[in-house]
Design a protein around this motif. Sequence first.
Motif, PDB file in Angstrom:
ATOM      1  N   ALA A 106      10.966 -10.219  -3.041  1.00 35.46           N
ATOM      2  CA  ALA A 106      10.169  -9.331  -3.903  1.00 35.46           C
ATOM      3  C   ALA A 106      10.068  -7.925  -3.324  1.00 35.46           C
ATOM      4  N   LEU A 107      10.142  -7.820  -2.006  1.00 31.00           N
ATOM      5  CA  LEU A 107       9.970  -6.527  -1.347  1.00 31.00           C
ATOM      6  C   LEU A 107      11.285  -5.785  -1.113  1.00 31.00           C
ATOM      7  N   GLN A 108      12.380  -6.356  -1.593  1.00 33.39           N
ATOM      8  CA  GLN A 108      13.687  -5.708  -1.479  1.00 33.39           C
ATOM      9  C   GLN A 108      14.269  -5.560  -2.881  1.00 33.39           C
ATOM     10  N   ASP A 109      14.478  -4.339  -3.299  1.00 32.57           N
ATOM     11  CA  ASP A 109      15.010  -4.066  -4.627  1.00 32.57           C
ATOM     12  C   ASP A 109      16.514  -3.812  -4.526  1.00 32.57           C
ATOM     13  N   TYR A 110      17.280  -4.887  -4.701  1.00 30.01           N
ATOM     14  CA  TYR A 110      18.741  -4.782  -4.642  1.00 30.01           C
ATOM     15  C   TYR A 110      19.291  -4.211  -5.936  1.00 30.01           C
TER      16      TYR A 110
ATOM     17  N   THR B 116       0.783  -1.236   0.000  1.00 30.78           N
ATOM     18  CA  THR B 116       0.000   0.000   0.000  1.00 30.78           C
ATOM     19  C   THR B 116       0.816   1.287   0.000  1.00 30.78           C
ATOM     20  N   PRO B 117       2.020   1.343   0.581  1.00 30.53           N
ATOM     21  CA  PRO B 117       2.759   2.614   0.519  1.00 30.53           C
ATOM     22  C   PRO B 117       3.404   2.908  -0.831  1.00 30.53           C
ATOM     23  N   LEU B 118       3.512   1.930  -1.698  1.00 32.57           N
ATOM     24  CA  LEU B 118       4.224   2.110  -2.961  1.00 32.57           C
ATOM     25  C   LEU B 118       3.355   2.746  -4.039  1.00 32.57           C
ATOM     26  N   ALA B 119       4.006   3.466  -4.928  1.00 34.26           N
ATOM     27  CA  ALA B 119       3.329   3.977  -6.116  1.00 34.26           C
ATOM     28  C   ALA B 119       3.004   2.796  -7.026  1.00 34.26           C
ATOM     29  N   GLU B 120       1.976   2.919  -7.811  1.00 37.27           N
ATOM     30  CA  GLU B 120       1.486   1.801  -8.629  1.00 37.27           C
ATOM     31  C   GLU B 120       2.543   1.181  -9.554  1.00 37.27           C
ATOM     32  N   PRO B 121       3.391   1.965 -10.215  1.00 34.04           N
ATOM     33  CA  PRO B 121       4.397   1.294 -11.069  1.00 34.04           C
ATOM     34  C   PRO B 121       5.304   0.357 -10.265  1.00 34.04           C
ATOM     35  N   HIS B 122       5.657   0.766  -9.053  1.00 33.02           N
ATOM     36  CA  HIS B 122       6.485  -0.091  -8.206  1.00 33.02           C
ATOM     37  C   HIS B 122       5.693  -1.302  -7.713  1.00 33.02           C
ATOM     38  N   CYS B 123       4.410  -1.092  -7.407  1.00 26.57           N
ATOM     39  CA  CYS B 123       3.559  -2.224  -7.005  1.00 26.57           C
ATOM     40  C   CYS B 123       3.531  -3.274  -8.100  1.00 26.57           C
ATOM     41  N   GLN B 124       3.376  -2.819  -9.326  1.00 27.24           N
ATOM     42  CA  GLN B 124       3.348  -3.752 -10.455  1.00 27.24           C
ATOM     43  C   GLN B 124       4.669  -4.514 -10.579  1.00 27.24           C
ATOM     44  N   ALA B 125       5.778  -3.814 -10.374  1.00 26.09           N
ATOM     45  CA  ALA B 125       7.089  -4.460 -10.468  1.00 26.09           C
ATOM     46  C   ALA B 125       7.257  -5.521  -9.375  1.00 26.09           C
ATOM     47  N   VAL B 126       6.804  -5.214  -8.165  1.00 33.81           N
ATOM     48  CA  VAL B 126       6.880  -6.190  -7.067  1.00 33.81           C
ATOM     49  C   VAL B 126       5.985  -7.389  -7.376  1.00 33.81           C
ATOM     50  N   ARG B 127       4.764  -7.118  -7.825  1.00 32.69           N
ATOM     51  CA  ARG B 127       3.852  -8.220  -8.165  1.00 32.69           C
ATOM     52  C   ARG B 127       4.447  -9.113  -9.253  1.00 32.69           C
ATOM     53  N   GLN B 128       5.066  -8.509 -10.248  1.00 31.25           N
ATOM     54  CA  GLN B 128       5.685  -9.303 -11.317  1.00 31.25           C
ATOM     55  C   GLN B 128       6.830 -10.147 -10.770  1.00 31.25           C
ATOM     56  N   ARG B 129       7.643  -9.561  -9.906  1.00 33.86           N
ATOM     57  CA  ARG B 129       8.739 -10.315  -9.298  1.00 33.86           C
ATOM     58  C   ARG B 129       8.185 -11.482  -8.476  1.00 33.86           C
ATOM     59  N   TRP B 130       7.109 -11.223  -7.742  1.00 35.25           N
ATOM     60  CA  TRP B 130       6.471 -12.247  -6.922  1.00 35.25           C
ATOM     61  C   TRP B 130       5.901 -13.362  -7.807  1.00 35.25           C
ATOM     62  N   GLN B 131       5.253 -13.002  -8.891  1.00 37.33           N
ATOM     63  CA  GLN B 131       4.625 -13.986  -9.766  1.00 37.33           C
ATOM     64  C   GLN B 131       5.636 -14.763 -10.594  1.00 37.33           C
TER      65      GLN B 131
END
Length: 164
Positions: A44-48, A10-25
């Motif tokens: 998925a929640l850590q962008d190294y 919920t704190p992330l902007a939508e483009p970042h949410c999509q990127a996390v969801r894609q990484r998760w999926q």
Amino acid sequence: MDELLERLLTPLAEPHCQAVRQRWQRRSPEDAEYSSELDSLAAALQDYPEVYPPEWWLNPVLSRWWLCLRVDWKAVDEVEWQVQAISHTLGLREPPFVSQVAHQSGVCVPMVLIAAAAWLRLRGYELLEIDTGGDEYLAFPVRLSLLREAFQATHTLSLCTHLI
């Protein structure tokens, strides 16, 4: 796990949410063989970044989001920078989190986590820890308004959780 992920995003902007969801999926069957779903969620929640210059965690080009605190039981020095990365992601930049106890002798990770949780609480977030059964601390910032839903999601998943 998807419901918990949505509460944490919920704190992330939508483009970042999509990127996390894609990484998760995109996690593969091989990932499941070598790591748990919690490991995959944390990853998925850590962008190294690809490179690690000083204070890379505060550079939005190198690390776009950081919503997971993952610390070995004896890595006191890891807490402060991860909380700074989390607070940067959450838009909580001033004043930055600087632990008053982290550099004292005899300090352990839980003491610094308590300080971090108190700092985040003043800014409208709780630090929800999930017991991994291992020798690490795994915690996620959750908005106060979503805390009940996050607890319900972890209960449904039979995860042992508590607030720091």
